[in-house]
Design a protein around this motif. Sequence first.
Motif, short mmCIF file in Angstrom:
data_model
loop_
_atom_site.label_atom_id
_atom_site.label_comp_id
_atom_site.label_asym_id
_atom_site.label_seq_id
_atom_site.Cartn_x
_atom_site.Cartn_y
_atom_site.Cartn_z
N SER A 431 0.87 -1.18 0.00
CA SER A 431 0.00 0.00 0.00
C SER A 431 0.90 1.22 0.00
N ILE A 432 0.40 2.33 -0.56
CA ILE A 432 1.25 3.50 -0.74
C ILE A 432 0.37 4.74 -0.90
N GLU A 433 0.80 5.86 -0.34
CA GLU A 433 0.09 7.12 -0.55
C GLU A 433 0.21 7.52 -2.02
N GLU A 434 -0.86 8.11 -2.56
CA GLU A 434 -0.89 8.41 -3.99
C GLU A 434 0.26 9.32 -4.43
N GLU A 435 0.63 10.28 -3.57
CA GLU A 435 1.71 11.21 -3.95
C GLU A 435 3.08 10.53 -4.00
N ASN A 436 3.18 9.32 -3.48
CA ASN A 436 4.47 8.60 -3.51
C ASN A 436 4.60 7.62 -4.68
N ILE A 437 3.53 7.46 -5.47
CA ILE A 437 3.57 6.45 -6.54
C ILE A 437 4.65 6.77 -7.58
N ASP A 438 4.67 8.00 -8.07
CA ASP A 438 5.70 8.37 -9.07
C ASP A 438 7.10 8.30 -8.48
N LYS A 439 7.22 8.66 -7.19
CA LYS A 439 8.53 8.55 -6.52
C LYS A 439 8.99 7.09 -6.48
N LEU A 440 8.05 6.18 -6.20
CA LEU A 440 8.39 4.75 -6.17
C LEU A 440 8.84 4.29 -7.55
N ARG A 441 8.09 4.69 -8.56
CA ARG A 441 8.45 4.30 -9.93
C ARG A 441 9.85 4.77 -10.29
N ARG A 442 10.14 6.05 -9.99
CA ARG A 442 11.46 6.60 -10.33
C ARG A 442 12.57 5.88 -9.57
N ARG A 443 12.36 5.67 -8.27
CA ARG A 443 13.43 5.07 -7.47
C ARG A 443 13.69 3.63 -7.88
N LEU A 444 12.63 2.86 -8.12
CA LEU A 444 12.83 1.47 -8.54
C LEU A 444 13.61 1.41 -9.85
N ASN A 445 13.32 2.30 -10.76
CA ASN A 445 14.01 2.30 -12.05
C ASN A 445 15.43 2.85 -11.94
N GLU A 446 15.64 3.84 -11.08
CA GLU A 446 16.99 4.37 -10.87
C GLU A 446 17.88 3.33 -10.21
N ASN A 447 17.33 2.54 -9.31
CA ASN A 447 18.10 1.50 -8.61
C ASN A 447 18.25 0.22 -9.43
N CYS A 448 17.46 0.10 -10.50
CA CYS A 448 17.39 -1.16 -11.25
C CYS A 448 18.70 -1.46 -11.97
N THR A 449 19.20 -2.67 -11.78
CA THR A 449 20.45 -3.09 -12.43
C THR A 449 20.21 -4.12 -13.54
N LEU A 450 18.94 -4.32 -13.92
CA LEU A 450 18.63 -5.27 -14.98
C LEU A 450 19.24 -4.81 -16.30
N THR A 451 19.85 -5.74 -17.02
CA THR A 451 20.40 -5.43 -18.34
C THR A 451 19.39 -5.83 -19.42
N ASP A 452 19.64 -5.39 -20.64
CA ASP A 452 18.76 -5.78 -21.74
C ASP A 452 18.72 -7.29 -21.90
N LYS A 453 19.86 -7.95 -21.64
CA LYS A 453 19.91 -9.40 -21.75
C LYS A 453 19.05 -10.06 -20.67
N ASP A 454 19.03 -9.46 -19.47
CA ASP A 454 18.20 -9.99 -18.40
C ASP A 454 16.73 -10.02 -18.79
N LEU A 455 16.32 -9.07 -19.63
CA LEU A 455 14.91 -8.92 -19.97
C LEU A 455 14.48 -9.80 -21.15
N ILE A 456 15.42 -10.57 -21.68
CA ILE A 456 15.06 -11.52 -22.74
C ILE A 456 14.52 -12.79 -22.06
N PRO A 457 13.30 -13.21 -22.37
CA PRO A 457 12.76 -14.44 -21.76
C PRO A 457 13.63 -15.65 -22.11
N LYS A 458 13.87 -16.50 -21.10
CA LYS A 458 14.67 -17.69 -21.31
C LYS A 458 13.78 -18.93 -21.27
N ILE A 459 14.00 -19.84 -22.20
CA ILE A 459 13.29 -21.12 -22.19
C ILE A 459 14.33 -22.21 -22.02
N LYS A 460 14.17 -23.00 -20.96
CA LYS A 460 15.12 -24.07 -20.67
C LYS A 460 14.63 -25.38 -21.29
#
Length: 588
Positions: A431-460
Amino acid sequence: MKTEWRLKVTNCDLDKISKEANISKSIAKILVNRGIKDIEEIKKFMSCSLQDMYDPFLMKDMDEGTDIIIDAIEEGKKIVIYGDYDADGVTSTFILYKALLELEANVEYYIPDREAEGYGMCIDRIQILKEEGAEVILTCDNGISAIEEVSFAKSLGMKVVVTDHHELPFFENEEKREYTIPEADAVINPKQGECKYPFKLLCGAGIAFKFVQALHMKLGIEEEKVYELIEIAGIGTICDVVDLVGENRIIAKNALNMMSKSKNIGLNALMKVLGIKDKKIKSYHIGFMIGPCINATGRLDTAALSVKLLACNDENEALSLAKTLEHLNKTRQDMTLKNVEEIIDYVENSDLKKDKVLVVYKEDVHESIAGIVAGKVREKFNVPTIILTKGKDMPKGSGRSIEEYNLFEELIKCKDLLGKFGGHPMAAGLSIEEENIDKLRRRLNENCTLTDKDLIPKIKIDKRIHLSEVNFNLIEQIEELEPFGKGNSSPFFAEKNVKIIDVKVLGKNQNTLKLICSVNNNRNIDAICFNRVEEFKEILKIKYGKQYQKIIMNPNGIKMDLIFSPMINEFNGNKKEQLRIKDFRLSN
């Protein structure tokens, strides 16, 4: 979407394992891929004997908890089972309720309202239960985080026995996590550090089953009696997406075997309404048909309806309840589809499409389906996804992640922006206050270390096999590995340069692709793929240009690489081998 194909490599002597375990090399390869290499472990995995289950009294506080319930039964004290509104909560509630009724206990059950009370114990409800005469609370699938609520119940003079499987709550003290548990009279959860129970991955229904098993052992009730509850425990186990290994596999496998001859009137009614009453029940039927119907009551009505169905002894009433569950689930499906389509359209036409972590606030998403919607949006974009909706007091919602991103740990880094939150690496609620939603989005993406390769779906891929190896014998051997799910995924095979001699587009919406594949030029095998028709046309268009439509009409032996699961297609009493396509590409 581009995918990465990964063939699993093993260094084991498959010939030796195959011979000593008396299984085929293909099955040996699948098991080794899942880390099951020891011969005795393989035999246990294949046999799923109920005799291989552990002594329930190895669980911390099991002795104390069952003593409290036995004393309450003998003294006629009112026991309230405090459950949860998902399929695991419903099945664990029913298991305890049915067992205590048969022991002539003074027992009722209570399942909280998802929107009004939320997950877990509620202080106001505890007060009401006390006023209604409750003297003992027995939780299932919840309670391990109810520190204040348990203390309140104790202050009212109530006994509290917690049975739960969730992670222990903690607080961070100078970068060190301090774990805590409620001060109940007994806390039964194998994830406690001091608990010596060997298997830590049971769901709520599994622990409820073990609790009843312990009760029966103390009261001298024959062992077979508790096994009648296995099929219900199996539904909770499969629906809660716990690892289907060890005791979970034993419970789930035996549940599937029991369901074709179930004595539960309510369950039989639901299977009849769903059109699977006379079929061999597999994990798919539970995970995608039975489970969603049970879950729908807690999402759109009250989960008590599902408990009532399972406890029903009247066939007409059971049929009526089963139809209600099916209707609620269809309503839930329509709501989900509408919201998923709207959110995908919104993301694709906004700056959000650049984000590696999606945070979407849509006020009119029904709170109960936020997690399902998040999961489907994640499947579309293959990025961690959080869907938020307008809650009672503040926006709230659910997130679903990918293997490369620990959603729970990333949310901990943003806890100053959040109200309540909880979960695990792949899923979370918040749960989150509405005024913090954009802040959450920005911080999660600023902290995100996922690479383009990480985002390719893998099938084993478990093994490359020639299509000539696909036969009834192989398919029957694969079915022995059921139930499939987390920790025991459905196996995938692959082959290159498969000759396609015909292409058909089927279905009311023309969204089913059927490829007719040549096997050694002397027989054919059908390969079916759902919802990928446009993608198939697109790859032909890229290679053949304007001629692609002629290729569809007359493939003329084009060659494709396929990832697939072999299956049996039964129609009008006729059986034949078929491939269920997971992914495809044109051969080089």
